[in-house]
Design a protein around this motif. Structure first.
Motif, PDB file in Angstrom:
ATOM      1  N   CYS A   1      31.730  61.147  79.051  1.00  0.00           N
ATOM      2  CA  CYS A   1      31.302  60.846  80.454  1.00  0.00           C
ATOM      3  C   CYS A   1      29.658  61.637  80.261  1.00  0.00           C
ATOM      4  CB  CYS A   1      31.924  61.776  81.350  1.00  0.00           C
ATOM      5  SG  CYS A   1      33.802  60.816  81.805  1.00  0.00           S
ATOM      6  N   MET A   2      29.493  62.673  79.447  1.00  0.00           N
ATOM      7  CA  MET A   2      28.294  62.907  79.405  1.00  0.00           C
ATOM      8  C   MET A   2      27.201  62.334  78.802  1.00  0.00           C
ATOM      9  SD  MET A   2      27.379  66.357  76.808  1.00  0.00           S
ATOM     10  CE  MET A   2      27.422  65.298  75.321  1.00  0.00           C
ATOM     11  N   VAL A   3      27.665  61.473  77.765  1.00  0.00           N
ATOM     12  CA  VAL A   3      26.955  60.605  77.096  1.00  0.00           C
ATOM     13  C   VAL A   3      26.474  59.234  78.074  1.00  0.00           C
ATOM     14  CG1 VAL A   3      26.702  58.569  75.498  1.00  0.00           C
ATOM     15  CG2 VAL A   3      27.781  60.848  74.867  1.00  0.00           C
ATOM     16  N   TYR A   4      27.421  58.856  79.056  1.00  0.00           N
ATOM     17  CA  TYR A   4      27.433  57.711  79.974  1.00  0.00           C
ATOM     18  C   TYR A   4      26.348  58.337  81.086  1.00  0.00           C
ATOM     19  CZ  TYR A   4      28.526  54.755  84.005  1.00  0.00           C
ATOM     20  OH  TYR A   4      28.387  53.806  84.985  1.00  0.00           O
ATOM     21  N   ILE A   5      26.701  59.695  81.510  1.00  0.00           N
ATOM     22  CA  ILE A   5      25.486  60.181  82.480  1.00  0.00           C
ATOM     23  C   ILE A   5      24.041  60.052  81.871  1.00  0.00           C
ATOM     24  CG2 ILE A   5      24.585  62.225  83.411  1.00  0.00           C
ATOM     25  CD1 ILE A   5      27.658  62.968  83.945  1.00  0.00           C
ATOM     26  N   ALA A   6      23.862  60.567  80.524  1.00  0.00           N
ATOM     27  CA  ALA A   6      22.604  60.423  80.047  1.00  0.00           C
ATOM     28  C   ALA A   6      21.974  59.068  79.894  1.00  0.00           C
ATOM     29  CB  ALA A   6      22.698  61.043  78.421  1.00  0.00           C
ATOM     30  N   VAL A   7      22.899  58.133  79.630  1.00  0.00           N
ATOM     31  CA  VAL A   7      22.432  56.874  79.479  1.00  0.00           C
ATOM     32  C   VAL A   7      22.086  56.226  80.857  1.00  0.00           C
ATOM     33  CG1 VAL A   7      23.282  54.527  79.248  1.00  0.00           C
ATOM     34  CG2 VAL A   7      23.701  56.085  77.509  1.00  0.00           C
ATOM     35  N   VAL A   8      22.894  56.649  81.936  1.00  0.00           N
ATOM     36  CA  VAL A   8      22.555  56.178  83.330  1.00  0.00           C
ATOM     37  C   VAL A   8      21.057  56.873  83.764  1.00  0.00           C
ATOM     38  CG1 VAL A   8      23.118  56.462  85.817  1.00  0.00           C
ATOM     39  CG2 VAL A   8      24.732  55.667  84.221  1.00  0.00           C
TER      40      VAL A   8
END
Length: 1212
Positions: A893-900
């Motif tokens: 989820c942390m990686v996804y937040i960074a991507v977004v």
């Protein structure tokens, strides 16, 4: 095989020497790496039931229990909470302090730098792209800090909670081991089990929330400060909404906590009733008392469920508030902006929204902390009340009595100060090497004197001193689940030579040689798989195996045959224990010729004392007993394996079973539609607000926005109410099915499953189904909708994050597929490891006096700690893998937040500021939502194992009842019984205990049934009641009993069972639970058996209380009350199974006279060891090894000098 430099650990094929956690270093533990290694090993070999029995070193039960007990004892005015703080407070505070730093930083950094980042998307601001990257990086860093700290904190908090639970459980059990018999009567068994299954687990669950409470308060302070700086009083107004809702929730939870207290009381009542039913199910079936007990359980269940329903509604409504309170806060903020004419600034609105989201989580943590605190308060009160009960302080001052072992002077001891029941003015002496006998009528005080010597019955006046170690054999044989050898050695060092000698002296060699597994045969719970005589001899063997100075033997020969009794008396008492001091309670007067002294007790006083010859005039005529002894060489046997407990499966079918119980499919689909529709309106309100900001629309958009919010709020509460109502129906259906199946299940089931397993289902599993499953399922569905809504909103507003969103969901799926099966396997094993602990506690309560007398507290405590360690080992491993799973999900989820965030910066030209603000705000909620969703889903999936375990009992095979023939009310009118080729075994895999029995009993016949213990006498009786399936046919008055409904058949047969049974209640309800007889009839029957005076002297007569298991009556009195039941029934077929085993000879004569008078025209089948009680029967039936070896008139059988009866009479 996996090796480690420190210690060896074996996962695949052998037991491990150390827990995997103790082989990990700090970094491996912090980044959840050792869990992955264990995960892959367990994934390859799911059969880990017999592995992971060693706990983490710091969680070992013995060291925690000893340290906690010492800390408790050092305080002059001990307090449970104070003791917990002393022992775990520092560790707890450090854990919370370390977690608080990244948590508070995250609360401050996210809204501040979200506002700065949004400035980049407002084209009139000078923020550069590089600055935007920095702001985005700071937001991502705050997320990283929380990801790295949160799961590690949760793992450490759970570890502390586990240690608290272990320490409290150990202290409770240690306290139990010091109870006197009078103290034990003050607490119901169900209450004790509830403490160990529910109360102590409250500490384990609550530890993670207490530090988060004060952290939540600091978050609120930071949030209010940021709101006042960014949006002024309008922003703080939203906090007022949070505060009001929090106050309202506290009010509701106070009501819920009060309801929780009532629930605990009602559940204690229900569990106590279920314990009584489970422990005495055979008697209930024979008496056909299923209906009155069902009514009692239904009443207790209704009272319990009424309170549970109210509490569940309250708790679920409180959780529901938390799902939309942030929406109400932002709505109030927007409303104030519009009313004041202030334009909707996207930076201010989304900063405020982010702060409200963070504060909502803080309020939720604060609320859960308050809930946990209220639950802990209730549980602490219950546990502390238990810990303050009277106990045996083990004061055994060294005394030198010279030639004496026991000296009592003018001793008075009462069971109840208000009643004249107990001992008065007792003067008693026991010399070294002396064999003393205690005789007297039932209730005369023989067992009371034994209890007084054991210091179980407190002395109100006089003195009693003893010198030397004591061993004790109780009047009612007490056995623990395990093998025959385990029961005899019972914690003593195994000495093969001594062991074989004890078996020979107690005449157990022949019995053991006939068992498939010999002395490694499992005896079953309370020795249910052994005959009455075998249980008595094993109990005696345990007392004799212990090397002591004084042996207190409370009527150990009552249930054994004459020559067996003579053998034991000669070889054991007179020979093996000739240098020991023995007190023998007995009714076999001919054995008394060889004792040194006899004490005759009457009404709690010593009536006379002297040698047999001097007291001959007060003795009763000699009686004969029967048996044949044999010299049998004992061989080595393999250990019998137990029937393993089915742990259940939380499969999709389990969810379907739960949801569709008693409901239509349309109802369930409509319920799911309500959840989806509700979430649609919630996300719709956010999207509309974003559209309003982007379009800078007019103020009348407020009406549309208000409509979205209002409908969403109404749907929240309506969905919650309908869902809880749906779950309540399922809970009712599951319990009713569970109870009915247990009540009507075959006796084979109770032989194969110990009570701990069954009690675990009706207590802990049912509590989870009632209280936890509805709330956790609601939360899981609701959070699943939230996650789906977040991803839909972010993807719809920013199409270029569609691919990362798909990858995220694929990772979710992969993690679930990888971790979930292993987690379920481990949790199932953990559930089954709870049952032996409960079984051990139940056995301890029943045999507490024996345990203390044998000084076996250390042995029993060691067993309890082994059970705790076994459970802790697998429980901690489960939690470690569970938090590792959450850690890697959080990382994704942390990686996804960074991507977004970085995608939004890169594709700035395509982004509207409202869409960007909403996307980032919603995405930042993702980790908290995923953490909550995964937690609730995992917990729910585990709780569904309880649903499966309860539902599994719905598939139990009930007693076969093919009866379609309803006989006339007068049946049986004659009492003729015919057995045709009857063979029986207790289960298909076990040998036959009755073999081709063919006999005919004529009307009015009185049949005496004799044979050595274990020959099949009681088994023959069980066929009449159809307690077990049998081959062949039995006719009563020409009617095949297999064609008669079970209830009808059993009501027509009167019985006095081998083990006298009384239930908690009153004398009236124990004699006449169906309310069929008048008071005059009850008093008349009591008068015939000489109990009228005793009962009438009680404060409430027939309505006087009987304690659990009838502990306030002697065994003989209990047996006479069972006789009264049979007399009241006036049946034409009467069965007496050792009806006079525990009564004195005078009372025996009275009972025999009552039987002759009351059952003169009835057919009577009478099992007895006293030959004089059966020799006047019309016929004697001799059974040996399951065969009928002789059947005829006594005088005819005695003419055959080679016959069995002849040998029993003339060789005894």
């Amino acid at each position: 095989m996996l090796l480690n430099k420190k210690k060896k650990i074996v996962i695949n094929n052998e037991l491990e020497d150390v827990h995997p956690k103790d082989n990990s270093n700090v970094l491996s533990h912090f980044f959840f790496c050792w869990q992955l290694q264990t995960l892959f090993k367990v994934s390859k070999n799911r059969n880990v039931d017999d592995k992971f029995t060693i706990p983490v070193e710091a969680q070992e039960s013995r060291q925690l229990g000893e340290k906690f007990e010492n800390t408790w004892n050092r305080d002059k005015n001990p307090s449970l909470l104070k003791t917990l703080v002393k022992m775990f407070g520092l560790e707890f505070a450090l854990c919370g302090l370390i977690y608080s730093i990244p948590e508070l930083l995250s609360t401050f950094l996210q809204p501040v730098y979200l506002g700065k980042l949004l400035e980049y998307f407002l084209h009139e601001t000078p923020t550069s792209q590089n600055q935007a990257y920095v702001y985005g990086l700071i937001i991502v860093t705050s997320v990283v800090l929380r990801v790295l700290s949160f799961q590690f904190y949760m793992m450490e908090a759970y570890s502390i909670g586990l240690k608290v639970r272990t320490a409290c459980s150990s202290l409770i059990y240690r306290k139990l081991l010091r109870f006197k018999i009078l103290t034990k009567q003050k607490i119901a068994l169900g209450q004790l089990i509830n403490m160990l299954s529910n109360d102590v687990e409250k500490y384990e669950l609550a530890t993670s929330f207490f530090p988060r409470m004060w952290i939540a308060m600091l978050k609120l302070a930071i949030g209010i400060t940021l709101l006042s700086l960014s949006s002024g009083l309008k922003g703080v107004a939203g906090i007022a909404v949070l505060a009001l809702i929090l106050l309202f929730q506290c009010f509701l939870y106070k009501i819920g906590a009060n309801l929780g207290t009532q629930i605990v009381k009602e559940r204690d009542t229900r569990i106590s009733l279920m314990n009584a039913i489970i422990f005495r199910i055979q008697a209930i079936k024979m008496y056909v008392w299923e209906k009155p007990f069902a009514l009692l359980v239904q009443a207790a269940r209704k009272a319990e469920l009424d309170h549970i329903s109210k509490q569940t509604y309250i708790f679920n409504e409180n959780f529901t508030f938390l799902f939309y309170v942030n929406k109400i806060s932002i709505y109030v903020f927007v409303l104030l902006l519009i009313v004041s004419g202030t334009p909707l600034d996207p930076k201010v609105v989304f900063m405020t929204m982010n702060i409200y989201n963070l504060l909502t989580l803080a309020v939720k943590e604060l609320m859960i902390g308050v809930i946990s605190l209220s639950e802990i308060k209730v549980s602490t009160g219950r546990i502390q009340k238990f810990l303050f009960l009277d106990e045996d302080h083990d004061e055994n001052p060294e005394t030198n009595l010279g030639d004496y072992r026991i000296v009592a002077r003018e001793v008075t001891a009462k069971w109840d100060p208000l009643l004249d029941v107990g001992l008065s003015d007792i003067n008693f002496e026991l010399r070294r090497g002396e064999l003393v006998a205690l005789v007297g009528a039932i209730g005369s005080g023989k067992s009371s004197l034994i209890y007084t010597i054991l210091k179980e019955l407190p002395i109100s006046s006089g003195t009693l001193s003893s010198e030397g170690l004591i061993s004790y054999a109780p009047q009612t044989p007490w056995l623990v689940p395990g093998t025959i050898r385990d029961n005899i050695t019972f914690g003593e060092r195994f000495d093969n030579r001594k062991y074989l000698k004890v078996l020979r002296m107690c005449d157990l060699e022949h019995d053991i040689s006939r068992l498939t597994h010999g002395d490694n045969t499992l005896v079953g719970e309370r020795g249910t798989l052994l005959s009455g005589g075998q249980k008595a001899r094993v109990s005696l063997a345990r007392a004799v195996y212990k090397d002591a100075d004084i042996y207190l033997l409370d009527d150990p020969l009552a249930a054994v045959d004459t020559s067996v009794a003579q053998t034991i008396f000669t070889q054991c008492f007179l020979d093996h224990l000739k240098d020991k001091s023995i007190i023998l309670v007995t009714h076999q007067l001919k054995l008394l010729k060889n004792v040194d002294r006899i004490y005759v007790l009457e009404d709690g006083k010593i009536k006379d004392c002297g040698k047999y010859e001097a007291l001959a005039e007060v003795s009763l005529p000699n009686e004969s007993r029967m048996a044949a002894t044999s010299d049998t060489k004992l061989e080595k046997y393999t250990k019998e394996s137990e029937v393993k407990e089915d742990v259940g499966n939380s499969t999709t079918n389990t969810y379907k079973t739960y949801l569709f119980l008693g409901k239509s499919r349309l109802f369930i689909y409509l319920q799911l539609f309500l959840f989806v529709a509700n979430q649609a309106f919630v996300n719709g309100s956010d999207v509309f607000l974003s559209f309003w900001i982007n379009s800078k629309g007019p103020s009348n958009y407020l009406a549309i926005y208000s409509g979205f919010v209002l409908i969403a709020v109404l749907l929240y509460h309506f969905t919650s109410w309908t869902f809880i109502k749906c779950c309540k129906r399922s809970s009712i259906k599951l319990h009713d099915t569970l109870f009915n199946k247990i009540l009507h299940c075959s006796m084979k089931f109770f032989g194969d499953h110990d009570s701990g397993r069954i009690v675990n289902r009706v207590s802990r599993d049912m509590a989870i189904v009632d209280e936890c499953v509805p709330i956790y399922m609601y939360q899981t569905i609701r959070l699943g909708c939230v996650l789906l809504g977040v991803c839909c909103v972010v993807t719809v507003m920013n199409y270029y994050v569609l691919f990362p969103t798909i990858i995220l969901w694929v990772l979710f799926y992969y993690h679930l597929r990888t971790f979930q099966p292993v987690l379920n396997s481990l949790k199932k094993i953990a559930v089954t490891r709870k049952s032996p602990l409960f079984t051990h506690v139940v056995a301890t309560v029943e045999g507490l006096t024996t345990i203390k007398a044998l000084k076996a507290q250390t042995h029993c405590l060691s067993k309890f700690e082994d059970h705790q360690n076994c459970y802790n080992s697998i429980g901690y491993l489960y939690q470690a893998l569970y938090h590792a799973f959450n850690f890697w999900i959080d990382f994704a989820c942390m990686v996804y937040i960074a991507v977004v965030i970085f995608c939004l910066i890169i594709f700035k030209k395509d982004g509207l500021v409202g869409n960007v603000g909403l996307s980032i705000t919603e995405t930042l909620l993702l980790i908290a939502s995923v953490q909550a969703a995964m937690k609730f889903y995992n917990d729910l999936d585990l709780q569904m194992i309880s649903v499966e375990r309860v539902a599994e009992y719905g598939d139990l095979i009930v007693e076969e009842d093919e009866g379609i023939l309803i006989p006339p009310p007068s049946w049986p009118s004659a009492g003729q019984i015919q057995f045709h080729s009857v063979s029986m075994r207790y289960s298909p895999e076990k040998p036959y205990v009755l073999k081709n029995i063919t006999i005919e009993v004529q009307p009015d016949d009185k049949i005496g049934i004799v044979g050595r213990t274990g020959a099949g006498k009681s088994s023959l009786i069980s066929t009449l009641f159809r307690l077990y399936d049998f081959e062949g046919t039995i006719y009563i008055d020409g009617v095949n009993i297999k064609l008669i409904p079970l209830g009808t058949l059993r009501t027509k047969i009167a019985v006095i069972p081998q083990d006298p049974v009384l239930f908690a209640g009153t004398i009236r309800t124990n004699l006449d639970p169906l309310e069929e007889f008048t008071d005059n009839q009850l008093w008349s029957c009591l008068e015939e058996v000489n109990l009228k005076t005793t009962i009438s002297n009680l404060p409430s007569g027939l309505d006087s209380s009987i304690l659990e298991s009838g502990s306030n009556f002697s065994v003989g009195q209990k047996q006479i009350l069972c006789l009264v039941r049979a007399v009241l029934k006036r049946s034409m077929v009467v069965v007496l199974d050792e009806a006079t085993a525990f009564v004195d000879l005078e009372t025996d004569k009275l009972i025999q006279a009552t039987i002759k008078k009351r059952f003169q025209q009835s057919t009577v089948l009478k099992i007895a060891h006293r030959l004089d009680t059966v020799m006047d029967s019309n016929k004697i039936l001799v059974i040996d090894d399951g065969y009928v070896v002789e059947f005829g008139r006594a005088e005819e059988l005695l003419r055959n000098s080679d016959g069995y009866l002849y040998k029993y009479v003339y060789e005894s």
